[in-house]
Write an enzyme that holds these catalytic residues in place. Structure first.
Site, PDB file in Angstrom:
ATOM      1  CG  ASP A 278      -1.843   1.184   1.317  1.00  0.00           C
ATOM      2  OD1 ASP A 278      -1.644   2.166   0.571  1.00  0.00           O
ATOM      3  OD2 ASP A 278      -2.775   1.143   2.141  1.00  0.00           O
TER       4      ASP A 278
ATOM      5  CB  THR B  23      -6.869   2.801 -17.367  1.00  0.00           C
ATOM      6  OG1 THR B  23      -6.801   4.207 -17.085  1.00  0.00           O
ATOM      7  CG2 THR B  23      -5.610   2.366 -18.102  1.00  0.00           C
TER       8      THR B  23
ATOM      9  CE1 TYR C 122      -3.596  11.598 -11.571  1.00  0.00           C
ATOM     10  CE2 TYR C 122      -3.255  13.048 -13.453  1.00  0.00           C
ATOM     11  CZ  TYR C 122      -3.159  11.795 -12.871  1.00  0.00           C
ATOM     12  OH  TYR C 122      -2.620  10.750 -13.574  1.00  0.00           O
TER      13      TYR C 122
ATOM     14  CG  ASN D 104       0.875   1.574 -12.571  1.00  0.00           C
ATOM     15  OD1 ASN D 104       0.607   2.275 -13.543  1.00  0.00           O
ATOM     16  ND2 ASN D 104      -0.027   0.768 -11.995  1.00  0.00           N
TER      17      ASN D 104
ATOM     18  CE  LYS E 224       0.109  10.821 -11.664  1.00  0.00           C
ATOM     19  NZ  LYS E 224       0.796   9.539 -11.422  1.00  0.00           N
TER      20      LYS E 224
END
Length: 230
Positions: free
Chosen positions: A53, A176, A141, A76, A145
């Protein structure tokens, strides 16, 4: 690095890009630890399920002990909450940063001595075109990143003397679960991205631009910022 006979740890390997990376690594002759919060969700043949985790440092340390033969770490696992930076839930912003930045950092810190002890190898961080393009609607987000891009650059320099290369994978929309609401013609297949990522690792590319979106955004970094509307 050569992927045949490599020993890879792939986080978030139960679905999406992580699953494709694990599949293709096995096909290329690597030993694969398929890591997930729920290792029972791993149903891939030829891999070793591993509990990891990325928001739990104890679980990361335990995974590094279990996968003591690792030569490749693929960071990932990640999340997208859709939180904005001003109006969004601050807890969601923190959760995104914990998963997308601090998680890869903790994993890299734990596995770097393992990889070095096994003669060197590589780390791949799965990032995004939003590492460089920061729309308000995906502010949290994008910030996570962008931070992970800085992490990739800084750790590349720090780990090079220890025989470890660091690559950053950038992609726009991928087919995805995370991009389920995006039209199919705007998405690239996860299998294609995985193949490009693994080729980039083998050839030691510092940055892997997996689609036209990421290539366009990277080229646009030198453009002058546009003034705010209104």
């Amino acid at each position: 690095m050569e992927l045949k006979n490599a020993v890879a740890v792939v986080t978030g390997a139960n679905r999406g890009l992580g699953r494709q990376l694990a599949v293709q690594l096995v096909e290329q002759g690597a030993k694969v630890y398929a890591a997930a919060r729920r290792p029972e969700s791993i149903d891939l043949p030829g891999v070793t399920p591993l509990h990891l985790d990325v928001t739990d440092e104890q679980s990361i340390r335990e995974a590094a002990v279990t996968a003591s033969d690792a030569t490749l770490l693929i960071n990932n696992a990640g999340i997208s909450t859709g939180a904005t930076l001003i109006g969004g839930d601050l807890d969601e912003v923190r959760r995104e940063m914990e998963t997308n930045f601090f998680g890869p950092l903790a994993a890299t810190r734990a596995f770097a001595p393992v990889i070095e002890g096994n003669g060197g190898g590589a780390v791949l961080n799965v990032l995004s075109a939003l590492s460089w393009f920061h729309p308000a609607g995906l502010g949290s987000y994008a910030a996570s990143k962008a931070a992970a891009w800085a992490l990739s650059d800084a750790t590349r320099e720090e780990l090079a003397p220890r025989g470890i290369t660091v690559s950053a994978l950038h992609v726009g929309y991928m087919d995805t679960d995370m991009a389920a609401g995006v039209p199919a013609d705007q998405k690239v297949a996860a299998a294609d991205v995985a193949a490009q990522a693994l080729h980039g690792i083998e050839t030691g590319l510092p940055e892997i631009l997996a689609d036209e979106t990421s290539r366009y955004v990277k080229q646009s970094l030198s453009a002058a910022p546009q003034p705010n509307a209104g």
